[in-house]
Design a protein around this motif. Structure first.
Motif, short mmCIF file in Angstrom:
data_model
loop_
_atom_site.label_atom_id
_atom_site.label_comp_id
_atom_site.label_asym_id
_atom_site.label_seq_id
_atom_site.Cartn_x
_atom_site.Cartn_y
_atom_site.Cartn_z
N ALA A 74 0.83 -1.21 0.00
CA ALA A 74 0.00 0.00 0.00
C ALA A 74 0.86 1.26 0.00
N ALA A 75 1.96 1.23 0.77
CA ALA A 75 2.86 2.38 0.81
C ALA A 75 3.53 2.57 -0.55
N ARG A 76 4.01 1.48 -1.15
CA ARG A 76 4.70 1.59 -2.44
C ARG A 76 3.77 2.03 -3.56
N ALA A 77 2.49 1.71 -3.43
CA ALA A 77 1.53 2.13 -4.45
C ALA A 77 1.38 3.65 -4.48
N GLN A 78 1.71 4.31 -3.35
CA GLN A 78 1.59 5.76 -3.26
C GLN A 78 2.94 6.47 -3.41
N LEU A 79 3.96 5.70 -3.75
CA LEU A 79 5.33 6.19 -3.67
C LEU A 79 6.05 6.14 -5.01
N GLY A 80 6.68 7.25 -5.38
CA GLY A 80 7.56 7.28 -6.53
C GLY A 80 8.98 7.58 -6.07
N TRP A 81 9.95 6.80 -6.55
CA TRP A 81 11.33 6.89 -6.05
C TRP A 81 12.27 7.16 -7.21
N MET A 82 13.06 8.23 -7.09
CA MET A 82 14.05 8.59 -8.10
C MET A 82 15.41 8.70 -7.41
N PRO A 83 16.22 7.65 -7.51
CA PRO A 83 17.55 7.71 -6.90
C PRO A 83 18.49 8.59 -7.72
N ASP A 84 19.67 8.84 -7.15
CA ASP A 84 20.65 9.69 -7.82
C ASP A 84 20.97 9.18 -9.22
N THR A 85 21.22 7.88 -9.32
CA THR A 85 21.52 7.27 -10.61
C THR A 85 20.61 6.06 -10.79
N LEU A 86 19.82 6.07 -11.84
CA LEU A 86 18.91 4.97 -12.11
C LEU A 86 19.23 4.40 -13.48
N GLY A 87 19.59 3.13 -13.51
CA GLY A 87 19.93 2.51 -14.79
C GLY A 87 18.73 2.41 -15.71
N SER A 88 19.00 2.26 -16.99
CA SER A 88 17.93 2.10 -17.97
C SER A 88 18.28 0.96 -18.90
N TRP A 89 17.26 0.46 -19.59
CA TRP A 89 17.48 -0.60 -20.58
C TRP A 89 17.91 0.06 -21.89
N GLY A 90 19.19 -0.03 -22.17
CA GLY A 90 19.77 0.71 -23.27
C GLY A 90 19.18 0.42 -24.64
N THR A 91 18.68 -0.80 -24.85
CA THR A 91 18.16 -1.15 -26.17
C THR A 91 16.69 -0.76 -26.35
N LEU A 92 16.05 -0.33 -25.27
CA LEU A 92 14.66 0.10 -25.38
C LEU A 92 14.59 1.60 -25.68
N THR A 93 13.56 1.98 -26.38
CA THR A 93 13.33 3.40 -26.61
C THR A 93 12.70 4.03 -25.37
N VAL A 94 12.62 5.35 -25.39
CA VAL A 94 11.99 6.06 -24.28
C VAL A 94 10.54 5.60 -24.12
N ARG A 95 9.82 5.52 -25.22
CA ARG A 95 8.43 5.08 -25.16
C ARG A 95 8.32 3.66 -24.62
N GLU A 96 9.16 2.76 -25.10
CA GLU A 96 9.12 1.37 -24.65
C GLU A 96 9.44 1.25 -23.17
N THR A 97 10.38 2.07 -22.72
CA THR A 97 10.75 2.06 -21.30
C THR A 97 9.57 2.45 -20.42
N LEU A 98 8.91 3.54 -20.78
CA LEU A 98 7.78 4.00 -19.98
C LEU A 98 6.62 3.02 -20.04
N PHE A 99 6.39 2.45 -21.20
CA PHE A 99 5.32 1.45 -21.33
C PHE A 99 5.62 0.24 -20.44
N ALA A 100 6.88 -0.22 -20.43
CA ALA A 100 7.27 -1.37 -19.61
C ALA A 100 7.07 -1.08 -18.13
N VAL A 101 7.44 0.13 -17.70
CA VAL A 101 7.29 0.49 -16.29
C VAL A 101 5.81 0.53 -15.92
N CYS A 102 4.98 1.09 -16.79
CA CYS A 102 3.54 1.12 -16.53
C CYS A 102 2.97 -0.29 -16.38
N ARG A 103 3.41 -1.20 -17.23
CA ARG A 103 2.94 -2.59 -17.15
C ARG A 103 3.41 -3.24 -15.85
#
Length: 309
Positions: A74-103
């Motif tokens: 319940a706490a995590r459902a209300q929480l967004g976390w942005m650390p100093d450095t957050l890795g990304s999936w280099g082969t995914l596009t920006v749109r694909e990354t956001l879509f994956a996170v939403c899923r």
């Protein structure tokens, strides 16, 4: 109003090393609170506990009213976390990354598509939607990281050094994004070493030093005597007027010309000194605190701690 983020007497050690000793804070919905302190003060450890990634040894935490230890989901459902450095999936596009996170947050495919479009607009990433994330600049990655943190529309955002490595234009854009989120009622807690940046963004401040949060009121009292920068068309006449008024002044040079630094007792003292200079006939062309409010509050907390030692 119920606090969106609340911590009371939180402590955390690693082995025999006490990192957070006694930390308390409260962040209201729709506010942006700066968590300020030197390296090693315990800020990141406190943020990790608030983000439900570290268990406190003692004390209480509430995220949107939920106890992260007993109601983690319940706490995590209300929480967004942005650390100093957050890795990304280099082969995914920006749109694909956001879509994956939403899923990952459980949104259906159709809802995730809609939400991805909204996030691209919120973070001003529309023109980069088809670009692979490994080609993004530091500032573009930070915008993507903020969009990921807000993918599930949390009521709380925890941001650890979000402006790190950003150029002035990127910082301006990030500041605007965070202000818009706060206007929607999101509670934001942000750490940064860039105090001038925080001063233009934050509505509240929590000071932290040596594992403890410091009373903002105590810091303000200790910071009442502050240094002000004064510049006039005639530097010699300015120095003479200050000497006549019994005000000690330190003369300095700079790219904008010679100026003096004086000590004044709070804003009332600053106003009185300026009034006297103008009455004396000094043409003052610059008159401002030598440091920002956050810096003065932080240095005040240091002096308060030293005085109490």
């Amino acid at each position: 109003m119920t606090a969106a983020i609340e911590a009371r007497n939180v402590a955390r050690s690693f082995g025999t090393k006490a990192v957070v000793i006694d930390a308390s804070l409260s962040v209201a919905p729709g506010s942006i609170t700066a968590l300020v302190g030197p390296n090693g003060s315990g800020k990141t450890t406190l943020m990790l506990m608030l983000a439900t990634l570290l268990r406190p040894d003692s004390g209480e935490i509430r995220i949107a009213g939920h106890d992260p230890l007993r109601a983690t989901a319940a706490a995590r459902a209300q929480l967004g976390w942005m650390p100093d450095t957050l890795g990304s999936w280099g082969t995914l596009t920006v749109r694909e990354t956001l879509f994956a996170v939403c899923r990952m947050y459980g949104l259906t495919a159709d809802t995730a598509n809609t939400r991805t479009q909204e996030l691209l607009a919120i973070a001003d990433l529309g023109q980069l939607a088809g670009q692979r994330t490994n080609t993004l600049s530091r500032g573009q990655k930070q915008r993507l990281s903020l969009a990921r943190a807000y993918a599930h529309q949390p009521s709380v955002l925890l941001l650890d050094e979000p402006a790190s490595g950003l150029d002035p234009e990127a910082r301006l854009a990030q500041r605007a994004s965070l202000s818009r989120l706060a206007e929607r009622g999101v509670a934001v807690l942000v750490t940064s070493h860039v105090l001038d940046e925080l001063e233009q963004l934050a509505t509240d401040v929590v000071l932290m030093r040596d594992g403890r949060t410091v009373s903002a009121e105590l810091a303000a009292q200790a910071a009442e005597t502050t240094r002000w920068r004064v510049r006039a068309t005639d530097p010699e006449a300015l120095l003479a007027a200050l000497a006549s008024a019994g005000v000690a002044a330190e003369r300095r040079g700079g790219i904008s010309g010679d100026h003096v630094v004086v000590l004044v007792a709070g804003e009332a003292g600053a106003a009185s000194l300026l009034r006297n200079l103008i009455t004396t006939g000094i043409d003052v062309i610059e008159y401002a605190p030598l440091s920002g409010t956050l810096e003065r509050a932080f240095m005040g907390s240091v002096r308060a701690e030293e005085d109490g030692a």
